[in-house]
Scaffold this motif. Structure first.
Motif, PDB file in Angstrom:
ATOM      1  N   ASP A 151      -0.243  -7.045  13.999  1.00 50.00           N
ATOM      2  CA  ASP A 151      -1.038  -8.254  14.214  1.00 50.00           C
ATOM      3  C   ASP A 151      -1.421  -8.978  12.927  1.00 50.00           C
ATOM      4  OD1 ASP A 151      -0.952  -7.739  16.949  1.00 50.00           O
ATOM      5  OD2 ASP A 151      -2.831  -6.632  16.930  1.00 50.00           O
ATOM      6  N   GLY A 152      -0.455  -9.205  12.052  1.00 46.07           N
ATOM      7  CA  GLY A 152      -0.722  -9.947  10.823  1.00 46.07           C
ATOM      8  C   GLY A 152      -1.322  -9.125   9.697  1.00 46.07           C
ATOM      9  N   TRP A 153      -1.356  -7.812   9.872  1.00 46.00           N
ATOM     10  CA  TRP A 153      -1.863  -6.923   8.824  1.00 46.00           C
ATOM     11  C   TRP A 153      -0.788  -5.921   8.443  1.00 46.00           C
ATOM     12  CZ3 TRP A 153      -6.630  -6.072   6.265  1.00 46.00           C
ATOM     13  CH2 TRP A 153      -7.575  -7.081   6.488  1.00 46.00           C
ATOM     14  N   GLN A 154      -0.771  -5.552   7.186  1.00 49.65           N
ATOM     15  CA  GLN A 154       0.147  -4.552   6.647  1.00 49.65           C
ATOM     16  C   GLN A 154      -0.668  -3.320   6.296  1.00 49.65           C
ATOM     17  OE1 GLN A 154       2.665  -5.800   3.297  1.00 49.65           O
ATOM     18  NE2 GLN A 154       1.740  -4.163   2.117  1.00 49.65           N
ATOM     19  N   GLY A 155      -0.170  -2.160   6.697  1.00 53.83           N
ATOM     20  CA  GLY A 155      -0.791  -0.895   6.327  1.00 53.83           C
ATOM     21  C   GLY A 155       0.207  -0.040   5.569  1.00 53.83           C
ATOM     22  N   ASN A 156      -0.238   0.603   4.502  1.00 53.18           N
ATOM     23  CA  ASN A 156       0.607   1.492   3.704  1.00 53.18           C
ATOM     24  C   ASN A 156      -0.076   2.856   3.622  1.00 53.18           C
ATOM     25  OD1 ASN A 156       1.666  -1.028   3.133  1.00 53.18           O
ATOM     26  ND2 ASN A 156       1.580  -0.805   0.921  1.00 53.18           N
ATOM     27  N   LEU A 157       0.730   3.897   3.711  1.00 58.74           N
ATOM     28  CA  LEU A 157       0.250   5.263   3.531  1.00 58.74           C
ATOM     29  C   LEU A 157       1.210   5.964   2.581  1.00 58.74           C
ATOM     30  CD1 LEU A 157      -1.410   7.832   4.228  1.00 58.74           C
ATOM     31  CD2 LEU A 157       0.055   8.109   6.232  1.00 58.74           C
ATOM     32  N   HIS A 158       0.673   6.489   1.494  1.00 59.04           N
ATOM     33  CA  HIS A 158       1.464   7.266   0.532  1.00 59.04           C
ATOM     34  C   HIS A 158       0.964   8.695   0.577  1.00 59.04           C
ATOM     35  CE1 HIS A 158       2.110   3.434  -2.110  1.00 59.04           C
ATOM     36  NE2 HIS A 158       2.568   3.312  -0.893  1.00 59.04           N
ATOM     37  N   ILE A 160      -0.679   3.301  12.008  1.00 60.51           N
ATOM     38  CA  ILE A 160      -0.708   2.212  12.993  1.00 60.51           C
ATOM     39  C   ILE A 160      -2.126   2.046  13.532  1.00 60.51           C
ATOM     40  CG2 ILE A 160       0.017   1.555  15.319  1.00 60.51           C
ATOM     41  CD1 ILE A 160       2.771   2.839  14.631  1.00 60.51           C
ATOM     42  N   ALA A 161      -2.760   3.149  13.931  1.00 61.50           N
ATOM     43  CA  ALA A 161      -4.123   3.085  14.476  1.00 61.50           C
ATOM     44  C   ALA A 161      -5.112   2.558  13.439  1.00 61.50           C
ATOM     45  CB  ALA A 161      -4.559   4.461  14.981  1.00 61.50           C
ATOM     46  N   LEU A 162      -5.001   3.033  12.202  1.00 61.27           N
ATOM     47  CA  LEU A 162      -5.891   2.582  11.125  1.00 61.27           C
ATOM     48  C   LEU A 162      -5.756   1.085  10.908  1.00 61.27           C
ATOM     49  CD1 LEU A 162      -7.810   3.789   8.824  1.00 61.27           C
ATOM     50  CD2 LEU A 162      -5.814   3.510   7.344  1.00 61.27           C
ATOM     51  N   THR A 163      -4.511   0.618  10.841  1.00 64.57           N
ATOM     52  CA  THR A 163      -4.256  -0.803  10.605  1.00 64.57           C
ATOM     53  C   THR A 163      -4.746  -1.652  11.761  1.00 64.57           C
ATOM     54  OG1 THR A 163      -2.317  -0.170   9.310  1.00 64.57           O
ATOM     55  CG2 THR A 163      -2.469  -2.475   9.959  1.00 64.57           C
ATOM     56  N   LYS A 164      -4.504  -1.194  12.971  1.00 66.57           N
ATOM     57  CA  LYS A 164      -4.911  -1.927  14.174  1.00 66.57           C
ATOM     58  C   LYS A 164      -6.435  -1.988  14.299  1.00 66.57           C
ATOM     59  CE  LYS A 164      -2.422  -1.572  17.816  1.00 66.57           C
ATOM     60  NZ  LYS A 164      -1.714  -1.106  19.013  1.00 66.57           N
ATOM     61  N   GLU A 165      -7.088  -0.867  14.078  1.00 61.15           N
ATOM     62  CA  GLU A 165      -8.535  -0.794  14.306  1.00 61.15           C
ATOM     63  C   GLU A 165      -9.372  -1.383  13.182  1.00 61.15           C
ATOM     64  OE1 GLU A 165      -9.111   3.349  15.207  1.00 61.15           O
ATOM     65  OE2 GLU A 165      -7.696   3.218  16.877  1.00 61.15           O
ATOM     66  N   LEU A 166      -8.918  -1.259  11.943  1.00 56.52           N
ATOM     67  CA  LEU A 166      -9.735  -1.742  10.821  1.00 56.52           C
ATOM     68  C   LEU A 166      -9.248  -3.075  10.255  1.00 56.52           C
ATOM     69  CD1 LEU A 166     -10.526   1.527   8.863  1.00 56.52           C
ATOM     70  CD2 LEU A 166     -11.743   0.474  10.773  1.00 56.52           C
ATOM     71  N   GLY A 167      -7.995  -3.400  10.462  1.00 56.65           N
ATOM     72  CA  GLY A 167      -7.456  -4.648   9.938  1.00 56.65           C
ATOM     73  C   GLY A 167      -7.396  -5.706  10.999  1.00 56.65           C
ATOM     74  N   SER A 211      12.039   3.799  15.112  1.00 59.90           N
ATOM     75  CA  SER A 211      11.898   3.387  16.509  1.00 59.90           C
ATOM     76  C   SER A 211      10.936   4.335  17.209  1.00 59.90           C
ATOM     77  CB  SER A 211      13.272   3.400  17.197  1.00 59.90           C
ATOM     78  OG  SER A 211      13.834   4.689  17.112  1.00 59.90           O
ATOM     79  N   GLY A 212      10.599   4.020  18.445  1.00 60.92           N
ATOM     80  CA  GLY A 212       9.730   4.896  19.216  1.00 60.92           C
ATOM     81  C   GLY A 212       8.270   4.504  19.188  1.00 60.92           C
ATOM     82  N   SER A 213       7.974   3.327  18.641  1.00 62.63           N
ATOM     83  CA  SER A 213       6.584   2.860  18.575  1.00 62.63           C
ATOM     84  C   SER A 213       6.558   1.389  18.969  1.00 62.63           C
ATOM     85  CB  SER A 213       6.057   3.032  17.152  1.00 62.63           C
ATOM     86  OG  SER A 213       4.797   2.428  17.035  1.00 62.63           O
ATOM     87  N   ASP A 214       5.443   0.969  19.525  1.00 62.67           N
ATOM     88  CA  ASP A 214       5.290  -0.447  19.870  1.00 62.67           C
ATOM     89  C   ASP A 214       5.154  -1.319  18.630  1.00 62.67           C
ATOM     90  OD1 ASP A 214       5.411   0.199  22.536  1.00 62.67           O
ATOM     91  OD2 ASP A 214       3.232   0.204  22.815  1.00 62.67           O
ATOM     92  N   GLU A 215       4.724  -0.730  17.528  1.00 60.11           N
ATOM     93  CA  GLU A 215       4.537  -1.466  16.275  1.00 60.11           C
ATOM     94  C   GLU A 215       5.681  -1.164  15.313  1.00 60.11           C
ATOM     95  OE1 GLU A 215       2.243  -3.614  16.429  1.00 60.11           O
ATOM     96  OE2 GLU A 215       0.998  -2.785  18.018  1.00 60.11           O
ATOM     97  N   LYS A 216       5.893  -2.077  14.363  1.00 64.84           N
ATOM     98  CA  LYS A 216       6.938  -1.874  13.362  1.00 64.84           C
ATOM     99  C   LYS A 216       6.483  -0.852  12.332  1.00 64.84           C
ATOM    100  CE  LYS A 216       8.844  -6.519  13.694  1.00 64.84           C
ATOM    101  NZ  LYS A 216       9.145  -7.749  12.955  1.00 64.84           N
ATOM    102  N   VAL A 217       7.374   0.100  12.026  1.00 70.43           N
ATOM    103  CA  VAL A 217       7.085   1.143  11.044  1.00 70.43           C
ATOM    104  C   VAL A 217       8.347   1.378  10.207  1.00 70.43           C
ATOM    105  CG1 VAL A 217       6.460   3.566  10.682  1.00 70.43           C
ATOM    106  CG2 VAL A 217       5.438   2.311  12.558  1.00 70.43           C
TER     107      VAL A 217
END
Length: 151
Positions: free
Chosen positions: A106-113, A141-148, A84-90
Motif C-alpha cells: 500500500d505505498g510503503w516499502q519494508g526492508n528486513l536484514h 509484510i505485517a509490520l509494513t502493513k500495520e505500522l506504515g 510467490s505465495g503471498s498477497d503482497e509483493k516480496v
C-alpha cells in the motif's frame, strides 16, 4: 504519501520480538541510534537489533514516492528474487553472510536484514532455515502493513 503516526518504539519492539522468538536469538537488544523511541515513523524509520554490541539485524519502513513502481533498491540489484505465495509483493536476496527481504504494501516499502554471520547462536555459524525465511517475510509484510500503510 501517507504518514505513519506510529512510534519507532512499536517498530523496534516488534522487530526485537521477531529476532528473539522466531529466530531464537538470545540477548538481542534494540539500538535506536540518534532517534528517540517515541519519535513518530512519519515517512520512514529504521530499527537496529544488536547482540553483544554487533548489529545482527534491521528493519526499515519508508513511504514510497509517487513515481516509484517498486522499492528503489531493487532497481540495480538483480540478486533480489521475487517470491510467490503471498498477497503482497516480496523479494528475497540470500548471501553467505546475510538474508535481505523487501516488501511493498500500500505505498510503503519494508526492508528486513538478518546478518547471519554476526549472530552468536552458540554454534560455529547461525543457520537460517527456509521456514524461518518464510516467517520473516510474513513478519515484514505485517509490520509494513500495520505500522506504515495503515499508520
Amino acid at each position: 504519501m501517507t504518514e505513519s503516526s506510529h512510534a519507532r518504539r512499536e517498530q523496534c519492539d516488534r522487530t526485537l520480538a521477531f529476532f528473539s522468538k522466531d529466530l531464537g536469538i538470545s540477548s538481542a537488544s534494540i539500538e535506536y541510534g540518534s532517534g528517540a523511541p517515541d519519535e513518530k515513523i512519519e515517512l520512514g524509520a529504521h530499527c537496529t537489533i544488536t547482540q553483544d554490541s554487533l548489529a545482527v539485524g534491521q528493519t526499515r519502513l519508508r513511504a514510497m514516492l509517487p513515481s516509484e513502481s517498486e522499492p528503489a533498491l531493487l532497481k540495480d540489484d538483480l540478486g533480489y528474487i521475487p517470491q510467490s505465495g503471498s498477497d503482497e509483493k516480496v523479494w528475497i536476496k540470500s548471501a553467505a553472510d546475510a538474508v535481505y527481504i523487501v516488501t511493498q504494501v500500500d505505498g510503503w516499502q519494508g526492508n528486513l536484514h538478518i546478518e547471519t554471520a554476526q549472530i552468536n547462536s552458540g554454534r560455529t555459524k547461525f543457520e537460517i532455515s527456509d521456514s524461518q525465511i518464510r516467517t520473516a517475510s510474513q513478519f515484514l509484510i505485517a509490520l509494513t502493513k500495520e505500522l506504515g500503510a495503515q499508520g
